[in-house]
Scaffold this active site. Structure first.
Site, PDB file in Angstrom:
ATOM      1  N   GLU A   1       0.840  -1.177   0.000  1.00 36.06           N
ATOM      2  CA  GLU A   1       0.000   0.000   0.000  1.00 36.06           C
ATOM      3  C   GLU A   1       0.884   1.239   0.000  1.00 36.06           C
ATOM      4  O   GLU A   1       1.893   1.308   0.677  1.00 36.06           O
ATOM      5  CB  GLU A   1      -0.908   0.019   1.228  1.00 36.06           C
ATOM      6  CG  GLU A   1      -2.006  -1.021   1.172  1.00 36.06           C
ATOM      7  CD  GLU A   1      -2.998  -0.748   0.065  1.00 36.06           C
ATOM      8  OE1 GLU A   1      -2.990   0.357  -0.507  1.00 36.06           O
ATOM      9  OE2 GLU A   1      -3.777  -1.649  -0.239  1.00 36.06           O
TER      10      GLU A   1
ATOM     11  N   LEU B   1      -1.598  -2.842   5.482  1.00 33.52           N
ATOM     12  CA  LEU B   1      -1.487  -4.168   4.886  1.00 33.52           C
ATOM     13  C   LEU B   1      -2.901  -4.634   4.568  1.00 33.52           C
ATOM     14  O   LEU B   1      -3.769  -4.649   5.436  1.00 33.52           O
ATOM     15  CB  LEU B   1      -0.800  -5.140   5.846  1.00 33.52           C
ATOM     16  CG  LEU B   1      -0.354  -6.495   5.281  1.00 33.52           C
ATOM     17  CD1 LEU B   1       0.618  -6.299   4.114  1.00 33.52           C
ATOM     18  CD2 LEU B   1       0.295  -7.336   6.367  1.00 33.52           C
ATOM     19  N   ASP B   2      -3.147  -4.979   3.300  1.00 35.81           N
ATOM     20  CA  ASP B   2      -4.489  -5.341   2.860  1.00 35.81           C
ATOM     21  C   ASP B   2      -5.070  -6.491   3.671  1.00 35.81           C
ATOM     22  O   ASP B   2      -4.326  -7.357   4.156  1.00 35.81           O
ATOM     23  CB  ASP B   2      -4.467  -5.755   1.386  1.00 35.81           C
ATOM     24  CG  ASP B   2      -4.338  -4.572   0.449  1.00 35.81           C
ATOM     25  OD1 ASP B   2      -4.536  -3.437   0.896  1.00 35.81           O
ATOM     26  OD2 ASP B   2      -4.041  -4.797  -0.737  1.00 35.81           O
ATOM     27  N   PRO B   3      -6.394  -6.568   3.805  1.00 37.02           N
ATOM     28  CA  PRO B   3      -7.018  -7.683   4.525  1.00 37.02           C
ATOM     29  C   PRO B   3      -6.638  -9.044   3.966  1.00 37.02           C
ATOM     30  O   PRO B   3      -6.471 -10.010   4.723  1.00 37.02           O
ATOM     31  CB  PRO B   3      -8.517  -7.414   4.358  1.00 37.02           C
ATOM     32  CG  PRO B   3      -8.612  -5.928   4.214  1.00 37.02           C
ATOM     33  CD  PRO B   3      -7.389  -5.531   3.430  1.00 37.02           C
TER      34      PRO B   3
END
Length: 370
Positions: free
Chosen positions: A14, A96-98
């Protein structure tokens, strides 16, 4: 005064944002937590139960590198750790993406003042690209927007990698936290608006193909600088290879100075919380020192007299043969304890951020890195 040599750092899927200037962070894509000052006796409880007494949150200072499980958002992770430690302040150093697992450094208390140093560091990811489909989010959670029956060979993939190494121009995913006329790009995309994001330079230090389980999937490892989107890498490689691609698995293994040896799974943190509640351990054992985030800048030791001036926000003149001749950012210590972030120049030390480490801090043993 003695100055230690600088230490190197290594270490974003991200894009890191520049609008996080306060000490109390929640998420790169969200506003800081605005929680009540008092909480349930059970630090993991999300709601007040009955008439149980509540207690004040406490001062906790240090870093916890959570091995974030798949399905949890960065905001949720911060909230969980804030409850586990009953901490007043907490924030993370890079979303941090799911769908991703791995290292999510979470700063507690005074460690939030050092978050920018971690966010500026390199990141390392291990990720799997699924070929043959492009999705609107550039990952497995999105809707399919294009398909192809073509599949790249190992030779074609390896020949492509040098084009994605070094400083490259990258168009961020439409579903990203980048602001477009004051609105987050992902909010506009979810509303059905066409989001056109301009390419921008990012740096990819290493990109390697580590496995190809079958013709539909390829596993890569990338080490990249701030602002790089791994999802965009998958999208762009797929297009150039004559097929399409999206991320179907992602794990972050390095963030700035924090590697896999520093990560702790959530279940271990919860178990430590239980032991601490029964007097069999301390949550300090899970903390890493605040200054761990400052491994790549010099440390400067000062006398107690000079420390008192710096603590009051006053500059200190450099004098004597041991005075450092270099200039720039340093972190200042007194008797081995972190005191301040400061600038050295023009023959003086100018304090910029002063630390108050009264409260729960890392155990002595955590001062030694693995």
């Amino acid at each position: 005064m003695m100055m230690d040599p600088a230490h190197s750092t290594i270490g974003s899927e991200e894009a890191d944002t520049r609008d996080l200037q306060k000490n109390n962070f929640a998420d790169a894509d969200a506003q800081p937590h605005q929680e009540a000052r008092r909480v349930n006796n059970d630090p993991r409880a999300g709601k007040q139960k009955g008439n149980q007494p509540r207690r004040d949150r406490r001062d906790v200072h240090g870093w916890v590198v959570l091995d974030k499980p798949i399905g949890m958002t960065s905001t949720q992770a911060v909230a969980v750790l804030k409850r586990l430690f009953n901490a007043k302040r907490a924030g993370h150093a890079g979303t941090l993406d799911p769908l991703a697992s791995g290292g999510l450094p979470i700063a507690l208390g005074e460690a939030t003042k050092t978050v920018p140093f971690v966010m500026d560091g390199r990141k390392r990811y291990r990720f799997t690209v699924c070929w043959g489909e492009e999705r609107d989010t550039d990952d497995i959670e999105g809707k399919v927007t294009a398909t192809s029956d073509q599949r790249p060979t190992r030779e074609a993939i390896e020949a492509l990698l040098p084009r994605f190494t070094g400083v490259i121009e990258q168009v961020p995913p439409r579903y990203s936290a980048i602001k477009v006329q004051g609105e987050r790009a992902y909010d506009l995309a979810r509303d059905g608006q066409v989001v056109e994001l301009a390419p921008r330079p990012v740096e990819i230090h290493h990109l390697t193909l580590v496995d190809q389980p079958d013709s539909d999937r390829a596993v890569f490892e990338a080490e990249c600088g701030k602002g790089t989107y791994v999802r965009a890498l998958a999208r762009d490689m797929g297009r150039i290879l004559g097929t399409f691609g999206h991320i179907c698995a992602l794990r972050r293994t390095l963030v700035g100075p924090f590697g896999e040896n520093d990560m702790i799974p959530l279940d271990q943190l919860e178990a430590l919380c239980d032991r601490a509640a029964s007097g069999e351990g301390s949550l300090a054992d899970a903390l890493m020192p605040v200054e761990t985030a400052l491994d790549d800048i010099p440390a400067l030791a000062v006398t107690r007299a000079d420390a008192a001036r710096l603590h009051r926000g006053q500059a200190v003149l450099l004098r004597g043969r041991d005075a450092p001749t270099s200039s720039g950012t340093v972190y200042v210590t007194v008797a081995g304890r972190l005191l301040a972030l400061a600038e050295v120049g023009n023959g003086e030390i100018i304090p910029k951020r002063v630390f108050n480490l009264t409260g729960l801090t890392a155990s002595t043993g955590r001062n030694e890195r693995n």
